[in-house]
Design a protein around this motif. Structure first.
Motif, PDB file in Angstrom:
ATOM      1  N   PRO A 100      -3.046 -15.609  10.322  1.00 49.81           N
ATOM      2  CA  PRO A 100      -2.168 -14.429  10.338  1.00 49.81           C
ATOM      3  C   PRO A 100      -2.689 -13.247   9.520  1.00 49.81           C
ATOM      4  O   PRO A 100      -2.593 -12.110   9.943  1.00 49.81           O
ATOM      5  CB  PRO A 100      -0.851 -14.958   9.773  1.00 49.81           C
ATOM      6  N   ARG A 101      -3.280 -13.504   8.364  1.00 45.38           N
ATOM      7  CA  ARG A 101      -3.716 -12.391   7.519  1.00 45.38           C
ATOM      8  C   ARG A 101      -4.875 -11.614   8.142  1.00 45.38           C
ATOM      9  O   ARG A 101      -5.196 -10.526   7.694  1.00 45.38           O
ATOM     10  CB  ARG A 101      -4.153 -12.862   6.133  1.00 45.38           C
ATOM     11  N   ASP A 133      -4.893  -8.925   0.250  1.00 44.00           N
ATOM     12  CA  ASP A 133      -3.948  -8.364   1.214  1.00 44.00           C
ATOM     13  C   ASP A 133      -2.545  -8.316   0.600  1.00 44.00           C
ATOM     14  O   ASP A 133      -2.135  -9.238  -0.089  1.00 44.00           O
ATOM     15  CB  ASP A 133      -3.934  -9.239   2.459  1.00 44.00           C
ATOM     16  N   SER A 134      -1.839  -7.224   0.840  1.00 49.09           N
ATOM     17  CA  SER A 134      -0.484  -7.130   0.283  1.00 49.09           C
ATOM     18  C   SER A 134       0.589  -7.136   1.358  1.00 49.09           C
ATOM     19  O   SER A 134       1.708  -6.731   1.117  1.00 49.09           O
ATOM     20  CB  SER A 134      -0.365  -5.863  -0.573  1.00 49.09           C
ATOM     21  N   SER A 135       0.245  -7.597   2.564  1.00 50.66           N
ATOM     22  CA  SER A 135       1.264  -7.722   3.607  1.00 50.66           C
ATOM     23  C   SER A 135       2.230  -8.829   3.207  1.00 50.66           C
ATOM     24  O   SER A 135       1.805  -9.870   2.722  1.00 50.66           O
ATOM     25  CB  SER A 135       0.635  -8.094   4.947  1.00 50.66           C
ATOM     26  N   ARG A 136       3.507  -8.593   3.451  1.00 47.55           N
ATOM     27  CA  ARG A 136       4.476  -9.611   3.043  1.00 47.55           C
ATOM     28  C   ARG A 136       4.665 -10.622   4.170  1.00 47.55           C
ATOM     29  O   ARG A 136       5.614 -10.538   4.950  1.00 47.55           O
ATOM     30  CB  ARG A 136       5.816  -8.942   2.711  1.00 47.55           C
ATOM     31  N   ILE A 137       3.737 -11.562   4.294  1.00 52.24           N
ATOM     32  CA  ILE A 137       3.903 -12.612   5.311  1.00 52.24           C
ATOM     33  C   ILE A 137       3.773 -13.962   4.651  1.00 52.24           C
ATOM     34  O   ILE A 137       3.354 -14.078   3.541  1.00 52.24           O
ATOM     35  CB  ILE A 137       2.887 -12.532   6.469  1.00 52.24           C
ATOM     36  N   ASN A 192       6.220  -4.629   5.929  1.00 53.78           N
ATOM     37  CA  ASN A 192       5.348  -3.669   5.250  1.00 53.78           C
ATOM     38  C   ASN A 192       3.920  -3.701   5.783  1.00 53.78           C
ATOM     39  O   ASN A 192       2.989  -3.284   5.120  1.00 53.78           O
ATOM     40  CB  ASN A 192       5.390  -3.849   3.716  1.00 53.78           C
ATOM     41  N   TYR A 193       3.752  -4.229   6.993  1.00 54.15           N
ATOM     42  CA  TYR A 193       2.417  -4.320   7.570  1.00 54.15           C
ATOM     43  C   TYR A 193       2.490  -4.055   9.066  1.00 54.15           C
ATOM     44  O   TYR A 193       3.547  -4.143   9.683  1.00 54.15           O
ATOM     45  CB  TYR A 193       1.832  -5.719   7.337  1.00 54.15           C
ATOM     46  N   LEU A 215      -2.191   0.870  -3.885  1.00 54.42           N
ATOM     47  CA  LEU A 215      -1.227   1.030  -2.797  1.00 54.42           C
ATOM     48  C   LEU A 215       0.147   1.470  -3.290  1.00 54.42           C
ATOM     49  O   LEU A 215       0.941   2.019  -2.536  1.00 54.42           O
ATOM     50  CB  LEU A 215      -1.106  -0.273  -2.003  1.00 54.42           C
ATOM     51  N   PHE A 237     -12.897  -6.486   0.499  1.00 56.66           N
ATOM     52  CA  PHE A 237     -11.702  -5.820   1.013  1.00 56.66           C
ATOM     53  C   PHE A 237     -10.514  -5.838   0.053  1.00 56.66           C
ATOM     54  O   PHE A 237      -9.496  -5.222   0.320  1.00 56.66           O
ATOM     55  CB  PHE A 237     -11.251  -6.480   2.323  1.00 56.66           C
ATOM     56  N   SER A 273      -1.878   0.746   3.210  1.00 53.27           N
ATOM     57  CA  SER A 273      -3.332   0.917   3.219  1.00 53.27           C
ATOM     58  C   SER A 273      -3.741   1.742   4.441  1.00 53.27           C
ATOM     59  O   SER A 273      -4.718   2.487   4.384  1.00 53.27           O
ATOM     60  CB  SER A 273      -4.014  -0.444   3.087  1.00 53.27           C
ATOM     61  N   VAL A 306      -3.133  -8.611  10.343  1.00 56.23           N
ATOM     62  CA  VAL A 306      -2.152  -7.676   9.785  1.00 56.23           C
ATOM     63  C   VAL A 306      -2.864  -6.704   8.855  1.00 56.23           C
ATOM     64  O   VAL A 306      -3.930  -7.004   8.328  1.00 56.23           O
ATOM     65  CB  VAL A 306      -1.026  -8.395   8.993  1.00 56.23           C
ATOM     66  N   GLU A 307      -2.262  -5.544   8.690  1.00 54.42           N
ATOM     67  CA  GLU A 307      -2.812  -4.556   7.766  1.00 54.42           C
ATOM     68  C   GLU A 307      -1.618  -3.864   7.106  1.00 54.42           C
ATOM     69  O   GLU A 307      -0.710  -3.415   7.806  1.00 54.42           O
ATOM     70  CB  GLU A 307      -3.662  -3.550   8.549  1.00 54.42           C
ATOM     71  N   PRO A 308      -1.596  -3.803   5.765  1.00 52.24           N
ATOM     72  CA  PRO A 308      -0.453  -3.159   5.122  1.00 52.24           C
ATOM     73  C   PRO A 308      -0.341  -1.685   5.532  1.00 52.24           C
ATOM     74  O   PRO A 308      -1.363  -0.992   5.627  1.00 52.24           O
ATOM     75  CB  PRO A 308      -0.779  -3.266   3.632  1.00 52.24           C
ATOM     76  N   VAL A 331       5.129 -12.605  12.926  1.00 48.10           N
ATOM     77  CA  VAL A 331       4.228 -13.552  12.274  1.00 48.10           C
ATOM     78  C   VAL A 331       4.968 -14.824  11.886  1.00 48.10           C
ATOM     79  O   VAL A 331       4.480 -15.933  12.089  1.00 48.10           O
ATOM     80  CB  VAL A 331       3.608 -12.924  11.004  1.00 48.10           C
ATOM     81  N   GLU A 350       8.015  -3.947  -3.271  1.00 48.69           N
ATOM     82  CA  GLU A 350       8.705  -3.228  -2.203  1.00 48.69           C
ATOM     83  C   GLU A 350      10.105  -2.815  -2.638  1.00 48.69           C
ATOM     84  O   GLU A 350      10.560  -1.713  -2.357  1.00 48.69           O
ATOM     85  CB  GLU A 350       8.778  -4.082  -0.933  1.00 48.69           C
ATOM     86  N   ARG A 371     -11.525  -4.559   7.926  1.00 48.33           N
ATOM     87  CA  ARG A 371     -11.121  -5.837   7.350  1.00 48.33           C
ATOM     88  C   ARG A 371     -10.664  -6.789   8.462  1.00 48.33           C
ATOM     89  O   ARG A 371     -11.152  -7.911   8.573  1.00 48.33           O
ATOM     90  CB  ARG A 371      -9.975  -5.621   6.354  1.00 48.33           C
TER      91      ARG A 371
END
Lengths: 584, 584
Positions: A112-113, B580-584, A94-95, B256, B577, A121, A116-118, A196, B211, A562
């Motif tokens: 890692p964060r 973050d909602s990336s799933r990592i 999802n990113y 989001l 910001f 967003s 990445v960008e969702p 990742v 998700e 970001r």
């Protein structure tokens, strides 16, 4: 919160989050005549609009389904301007991941964060009408224009796990997988560096080796084995990881594990003659010399034939001699191969004998309708001039005279140049400035007033040797995504006023210009604040100065403000505090 | 690098990393007469020194083994000044985790690397002679003064996985595990919140729910089930997670996933009458009201009896009614229980009938020699005054007169007060300023010149009711670790000049003052920039102001400058910001 009436909730929310007003405006603009309705139901506006649009009998939006959220897919989404499509994105992630900094994650230079960008967003910022589904596509049905998807989650058992999505246009941007070349044991024992999760596993694994080597039950000899890091593949990823690992060990771990420092060894195995062989020879040489000074053992001409839990077996290309070396951790970075879903799809559409999905120069999958493929999962199957030569000539020779007048020649030559990019490459490789030089060169019969057809044929026939596949890089994928989005943006316009080259085998012109890759240069970080930079036109820069160039290019390419701020603060943090060696 | 001779390497390294010179100086200072030898071999100085010391027949350093690197263990290490011990630390985690910010990791308010610090870097800064082993202790052998350990890695098969370590003093600081109270299904289906890995899993799981709920194959009804988050346990951890989750949903995810916002629900289940029941009633009330306004469903008097993959069953305490609710994610935060290794150890030393490892007031494990236990894995087994009353009196009544003269009384009363802290608590609870008030109160026979023994007995007998176990908090663990380190620092000095209270059952004085917990207050973040703060002396603060207090206390308590800077930058980043909602 959930219990209050909708109006209360909405108004409170708008007070709390003024930025939501923007969302409302966007929804309103795209919704047009339904504005009044929207104001009451901002959160459901998209669905509501779609339903309302259908029920009111308006012309339905075309549905574009994008598979994948890598460079190609996200570049497509970011460049798609038109709101005349209904876009649905299906991807197991999802990113978006800024892959060039992936090797930096393996040793904690960057978190890692930060890279990445969702997807939600990204599309929200663009104000696009996009639905995202976190799932993997496991089957494409081009006959019924459907894709079948499955969730990648296994821990939640509520509801069904599979669904299908209809499309009018399908963009396949699923990327590739690491290629093991069916070498036994690689899948089980080696690390890859595609996602990742891979990078985080590598980071843990490096620390694991150091912690294991610190245990009192480990002998001197075992310690050396455990601290032997092997990188297979001398491409940019392998080289960058080896360099990052060397820096991590010498700058950070040497201080915390002083007694282990002398037992660490790093080996870089490359089956070819040189590492970084797609780069200029000067860069290759510099990298090899730097690695040798750093104590990284570069073994070229050495092909890995087997990997077990404890040992890695290599075969020398020159002597055929097979030997085994114990190791602690192994990274496999030898290149990419097609994903199983893509192979399955290729069988369905009659591309079973190809190694990778083929598209034409407009990125349309050959043999399919409304399906496009971009990025690492596909390759542009360039058309040979000689396949079409008779059609080109019959199109050019409007007078059917057997020779081409200068007018006739100029009538097609720009289209030929555009349609067959190998021709331009051929001219460049021969250092010719125009097609006339080529014609002059290939025949003595060349005159400046008309062109003999045989001369024309023989001149063009040389060009096909210049056909090259595009490299599987982020740069290519991003350009393809942007190109395709641009086509989609102007679909209607170009339907009416086609802008592409002449159709030599048909009537009229192609709707769009074909995709043309513009190489912007490449670079490889070599560790110790040194980077090799190669720009088009033989411009090579190596050393500290290009490190800064590298930093600035990376930062300018990062997805959002970001990610820019975070990556820069990660670099600053690394500079001040070093890399963290906690095993988390 | 690895091939060059040692001298070359070392000198190059010192040029490159001037900070290593500091390490050399430290090694030299602790090595004393071996300075010349050290200069040649800085990296092996510790081992070399130990070997040299032994071979030269010097008195061998006592070996201290510390099990665990949580609050108690690290506080011990950070406060240990003396270099007269050989310290070996065994823990499955090679880092210290700042646990109070763990709930913040679950939603990405703070990043995990910002609140961890490698043990090696902590001990290196202190210049201590410490060996760290990343392994779990699975057996303690108090007879032979040995601990048996096993590596926690399973992916590397080189060398043995087990080893044993001898000790002279053993510090057990292994912490506790989450207590499921043997509720069926909890272990399999619920999340815990003890380690970094737990917090990261929760973070993924929250995004997974969102998700999954976004997939087209999920019905409206299923969506609501998936987005039902259940928190079991109304203590600070559960309350803070519920608050964090609410903020994450309303501040970040609502933007989001706009269409899902109304389907989210959060339930907090508490078996007792109130949440945060260790806090002042004003705080409890404020928290309950705030949660109710936020839409968090607080169900008190509700005990979880079973958890399945899809449902959670609760029993109402008042009615006994059992009902089941579907859920998407469940956090189990009901308290702690003893770890299996500790239970095994308790059986060995005759504490099988206890629920938790017992120590005396000097933190020595009862029934063992040279073993100490600190933090959540143990509890201080306070001695009842009435057990020792006859000994106290015979010690006090030096004249064997049957009454205590004022001199005799004053000869013991300070020692009694120190040895039995319940006495002071009892006085405080009765709002008395001195023991004389108590004596006066308990008998009419009280005179100001001598104390009747029966009066003395009956006065003291009341105090035992005030005995309380210390809470299982970071504060207690940290104070215990620091206390123990202080004892170890002054072991020799206090052997000669004991400073503790009189031994009522033996001769002389105890070597050290007993451990005394000093409560510094506690706080619970309630989400939305609100925090409840409770300091000793009935001082309560709730709201935005205490949020800043909370921030500043946290920052001042953080382990290193690195963690301070990172946590503050994480807060700033969240502020700018969002999470973050990336799933990592």
């Amino acid at each position: 919160m959930w219990g209050a009436s909708f109006y209360e909730r909405a108004s409170r929310l708008f007070q709390q989050y003024p930025s939501l007003s923007k969302l409302l405006v966007v929804a309103t603009v795209s919704g047009g005549s339904l504005a009044a309705f929207h104001e009451g139901r901002p959160f459901h506006s998209r669905t509501a609009y779609a339903e309302a649009a259908q029920s009111e009998g308006e012309s339905k939006k075309k549905k574009v389904v994008v598979l994948g959220t890598g460079w190609a897919g996200v570049s497509f989404l970011k460049n798609l301007k038109s709101s005349s499509y209904d876009v649905e994105v299906v991807s197991p992630h999802n990113y978006f991941l800024f892959t060039p900094l992936l090797p930096s994650i393996t040793c904690g230079t960057v978190e890692p964060r930060s890279i990445v960008e969702p997807i939600r967003s990204i599309t929200k910022k663009k104000g696009l009408d996009v639905q995202f589904r976190e799932a993997a596509c496991y089957k494409i049905d081009p006959q019924n224009k459907k894709v079948y998807c499955r969730t990648t989650q296994d821990n939640n058992s509520c509801g069904k796990n599979e669904f299908s999505v209809d499309y009018d246009y399908l963009i396949i941007a699923m990327g590739a997988k690491s290629n093991t070349f069916n070498t036994p044991g690689v899948e089980e024992h080696a690390h890859f560096l595609k996602a990742v999760e891979d990078a985080l596993k590598i980071r843990k694994s490096v620390i694991d080796c150091f912690e294991r080597a610190s245990l009192p039950c480990i002998s001197e000899e075992e310690r050396k084995k455990i601290l032997h890091f092997v990188v297979v593949g001398g491409g940019p990823a392998g080289v960058e990881f080896a360099a990052e690992l060397h820096d991590f060990v010498s700058e950070d771990l040497a201080k915390l594990y002083p007694s282990l420092k002398d037992d660490v060894s790093i080996t870089l195995l490359e089956a070819g003659d040189h590492i970084l062989n797609m780069f200029d020879r000067r860069i290759t040489k510099f990298a090899e010399e730097k690695f040798s000074r750093d104590g990284i053992d570069v073994k070229t001409g050495s092909q890995v034939v087997k990997v077990t839990a404890k040992e890695i077996s290599t075969k020398e290309r020159t002597t055929g001699h097979v030997s085994s070396t114990p190791y602690g951790m192994c990274l496999w970075a030898t290149g990419i191969g097609a994903r199983p879903e893509i192979i399955e799809f290729m069988k369905q559409i009659g591309q079973a004998n190809r190694r990778v999905l083929a598209t034409d120069e407009w990125l349309r999958v050959e043999g399919c309708d409304g399906i496009y493929a971009v990025g690492d999962c596909a390759t542009v199957n360039q058309r040979r001039i000689m396949e079409d030569i008779s059609h080109i000539i019959s199109k050019a020779d409007t007078g059917k005279s057997g020779t081409l007048s200068l007018e006739e020649f100029h009538g097609v030559i720009d289209d030929v140049m555009e349609r067959y990019p190998q021709l331009e490459l051929h001219l460049k490789s021969k250092q010719m400035s125009s097609i006339h030089d080529l014609l002059k060169n290939s025949s003595e019969k060349y005159s400046s007033t008309e062109v003999d057809i045989e001369t024309f044929k023989s001149a063009l026939s040389q060009a096909d040797s210049q056909m090259k596949n595009l490299p599987a890089t982020a740069q290519v994928a991003a350009q393809q995504g942007a190109y395709l989005a641009n086509c989609f943006n102007r679909m209607e316009e170009c339907e009416k006023y086609p802008e592409g080259p002449l159709r030599f085998r048909g009537e009229g012109r192609h709707r769009f210009h074909p995709f043309r890759y513009k190489h912007l240069g490449m670079f490889a970080p070599l560790g110790g604040e040194q980077t090799a930079f190669q720009l088009p036109g033989d411009w090579v820069s190596i050393g500290y100065s290009s490190q800064w160039l590298w930093y600035s290019v990376y930062v300018s390419k990062l997805v959002s403000w970001r990610t820019r701020v975070l990556v820069v603060s990660d670099w600053g943090r690394r500079f001040i505090f070093g890399r963290d060696s906690s095993r988390i």
